[in-house]
Design a protein around this motif. Structure first.
Motif, short mmCIF file in Angstrom:
data_model
loop_
_atom_site.label_atom_id
_atom_site.label_comp_id
_atom_site.label_asym_id
_atom_site.label_seq_id
_atom_site.Cartn_x
_atom_site.Cartn_y
_atom_site.Cartn_z
N ILE A 1 51.82 -21.74 26.34
CA ILE A 1 50.80 -22.75 25.89
C ILE A 1 49.33 -21.77 25.15
CG2 ILE A 1 49.02 -24.57 26.01
CD1 ILE A 1 51.13 -25.68 28.24
N ARG A 2 49.20 -21.81 24.08
CA ARG A 2 48.16 -21.08 23.50
C ARG A 2 46.77 -21.69 23.50
NH1 ARG A 2 47.86 -15.94 19.90
NH2 ARG A 2 45.88 -16.23 18.90
N LEU A 3 46.00 -21.57 24.43
CA LEU A 3 44.64 -22.22 24.44
C LEU A 3 43.61 -21.80 23.30
CD1 LEU A 3 44.12 -22.39 28.21
CD2 LEU A 3 44.87 -23.97 26.97
N PRO A 4 43.04 -22.63 22.83
CA PRO A 4 41.88 -22.16 21.65
C PRO A 4 41.16 -21.01 22.55
CG PRO A 4 41.91 -24.60 21.89
CD PRO A 4 42.82 -23.94 22.94
N ARG A 5 40.52 -19.98 21.56
CA ARG A 5 39.88 -19.03 22.07
C ARG A 5 38.55 -19.31 23.00
NH1 ARG A 5 35.55 -15.52 20.40
NH2 ARG A 5 35.90 -13.37 21.13
N ILE A 6 37.93 -20.64 22.41
CA ILE A 6 36.61 -20.97 23.21
C ILE A 6 36.97 -21.42 24.71
CG2 ILE A 6 36.67 -23.36 22.73
CD1 ILE A 6 33.52 -23.21 22.26
N THR B 1 39.20 -19.70 26.71
CA THR B 1 39.76 -18.52 27.39
C THR B 1 38.53 -17.37 27.34
OG1 THR B 1 40.92 -17.62 25.45
CG2 THR B 1 42.03 -18.98 27.08
N HIS B 2 37.52 -17.45 26.29
CA HIS B 2 36.69 -16.17 26.28
C HIS B 2 35.52 -16.16 27.41
CE1 HIS B 2 33.59 -19.31 25.25
NE2 HIS B 2 32.66 -18.40 24.97
N PRO B 3 35.16 -15.01 27.55
CA PRO B 3 34.09 -14.84 28.76
C PRO B 3 32.74 -15.14 28.39
CG PRO B 3 34.41 -12.84 27.71
CD PRO B 3 35.39 -13.77 26.76
N GLY B 4 32.40 -16.02 27.24
CA GLY B 4 31.02 -16.07 26.81
C GLY B 4 30.20 -17.20 27.66
N TRP C 1 28.90 -27.83 24.34
CA TRP C 1 29.76 -28.00 23.59
C TRP C 1 31.07 -27.20 24.00
CZ3 TRP C 1 29.06 -25.48 18.14
CH2 TRP C 1 30.31 -25.90 17.15
N ASP C 2 30.91 -26.08 24.68
CA ASP C 2 31.83 -25.46 25.33
C ASP C 2 32.69 -26.43 26.51
OD1 ASP C 2 33.80 -23.15 25.97
OD2 ASP C 2 32.55 -22.93 27.89
N TYR C 3 31.90 -27.19 27.18
CA TYR C 3 32.62 -27.74 28.45
C TYR C 3 33.03 -29.18 27.76
CZ TYR C 3 31.58 -25.27 32.44
OH TYR C 3 31.59 -24.16 33.61
N TYR C 4 32.24 -29.64 26.56
CA TYR C 4 32.92 -30.63 25.70
C TYR C 4 34.50 -30.53 25.37
CZ TYR C 4 33.45 -34.26 21.98
OH TYR C 4 33.81 -34.99 20.79
N ILE C 5 34.85 -29.37 24.91
CA ILE C 5 35.80 -28.85 24.26
C ILE C 5 36.69 -28.65 25.57
CG2 ILE C 5 37.45 -26.96 23.27
CD1 ILE C 5 34.76 -26.53 21.45
N VAL D 1 37.93 -32.16 26.67
CA VAL D 1 39.08 -32.87 25.74
C VAL D 1 40.38 -32.29 26.06
CG1 VAL D 1 39.59 -33.21 23.47
CG2 VAL D 1 37.26 -33.64 24.12
N ALA D 2 40.18 -31.00 26.11
CA ALA D 2 41.94 -30.16 26.30
C ALA D 2 42.31 -30.35 27.57
CB ALA D 2 41.62 -28.80 25.61
N LEU D 3 41.44 -30.12 28.67
CA LEU D 3 42.04 -30.01 30.03
C LEU D 3 41.71 -30.91 30.89
CD1 LEU D 3 41.19 -26.12 30.01
CD2 LEU D 3 43.19 -26.90 29.36
N GLY D 4 40.74 -31.77 30.36
CA GLY D 4 40.32 -32.71 31.57
C GLY D 4 39.49 -32.15 32.38
N GLU D 5 39.49 -32.58 33.72
CA GLU D 5 38.67 -31.93 34.56
C GLU D 5 38.53 -30.40 35.05
OE1 GLU D 5 39.53 -34.39 37.97
OE2 GLU D 5 38.53 -35.92 37.31
N VAL D 6 37.54 -29.85 34.80
CA VAL D 6 37.44 -28.19 35.14
C VAL D 6 36.38 -27.90 35.85
CG1 VAL D 6 38.44 -27.86 32.78
CG2 VAL D 6 36.07 -28.00 33.22
N PRO D 7 36.60 -26.69 36.94
CA PRO D 7 35.36 -26.37 37.39
C PRO D 7 34.02 -25.96 36.77
CG PRO D 7 37.29 -24.84 37.59
CD PRO D 7 37.42 -25.66 36.50
N TRP D 8 32.87 -26.41 37.25
CA TRP D 8 31.66 -26.25 36.40
C TRP D 8 30.86 -24.92 36.93
CZ3 TRP D 8 29.22 -28.26 32.56
CH2 TRP D 8 27.64 -28.16 32.42
#
Length: 166
Positions: free
Chosen positions: A5-10, A12-15, A48-52, A55-62
């Motif tokens: 599965i290829r995730l959008p760059r945003i 997986t980026h370290p920003g 914006w990063d966490y919004y994306i 939407v794509a992954l559901g719950e993620v670590p903050w």
């Protein structure tokens, strides 16, 4: 056969680590009040990063601090949706309160952009909660839909943007 599965760059980026570093240290280099507009831009992009991601992954670590490869937070649990959404809203609110209210002739992030993205985020979350009844969050859906309406109304009441001119 391996499924990749290829995730959008945003996603997986370290920003986000760089944003967290800035937000944790910007007050050390000068007057925090004069630097709030730059922190507001960072909070805008963090939201914006966490919004994306939501939407794509559901719950993620903050993540709210800078990490290294040995940080245990890298393997931490997902944050519950309600807490994650509240954190994203706090970022949007800081951005709206502290970004410049201008017509964006310079191309910088401004208050209207933060209001627009907040409106879109709240519309997404409100409709998600309304139609995903298995989460038992339907009673809070109208709160998000009203926040979406209010943010969009603030932009419209400024009368800066038009679909066309006569």
């Amino acid at each position: 056969m391996t499924l990749r599965i290829r995730l959008p760059r945003i996603l997986t980026h370290p920003g986000s680590g760089k944003v967290n570093y800035f937000l944790n240290h910007y007050t050390e280099v000068g007057d925090p009040e004069s630097l709030k507009k730059y922190a507001a831009q960072a909070y805008f992009f963090k939201a914006w990063d966490y919004y994306i991601k939501l939407v794509a992954l559901g719950e993620v670590p903050w993540l709210d601090k800078e990490l290294d490869t040995a940080s245990p937070e890298l393997y931490g649990p997902r944050m519950p949706r309600t807490e994650l959404v509240e954190n994203i809203l706090k970022c949007f609110d800081f951005a709206v309160e502290n970004l410049e209210d201008n017509d964006n002739s310079c191309g910088y992030i401004n208050q209207d952009m933060a209001l627009f993205l907040k409106s879109r985020f709240c519309l997404f979350e409100g409709t998600f909660r309304k139609y995903h009844t298995e989460l038992n969050l339907g009673s809070t859906a109208s709160k998000f839909l009203e926040m979406s309406r209010d943010a969009a109304r603030l932009i419209m009441n400024k009368d800066r943007y038009h679909l066309f001119k006569n």
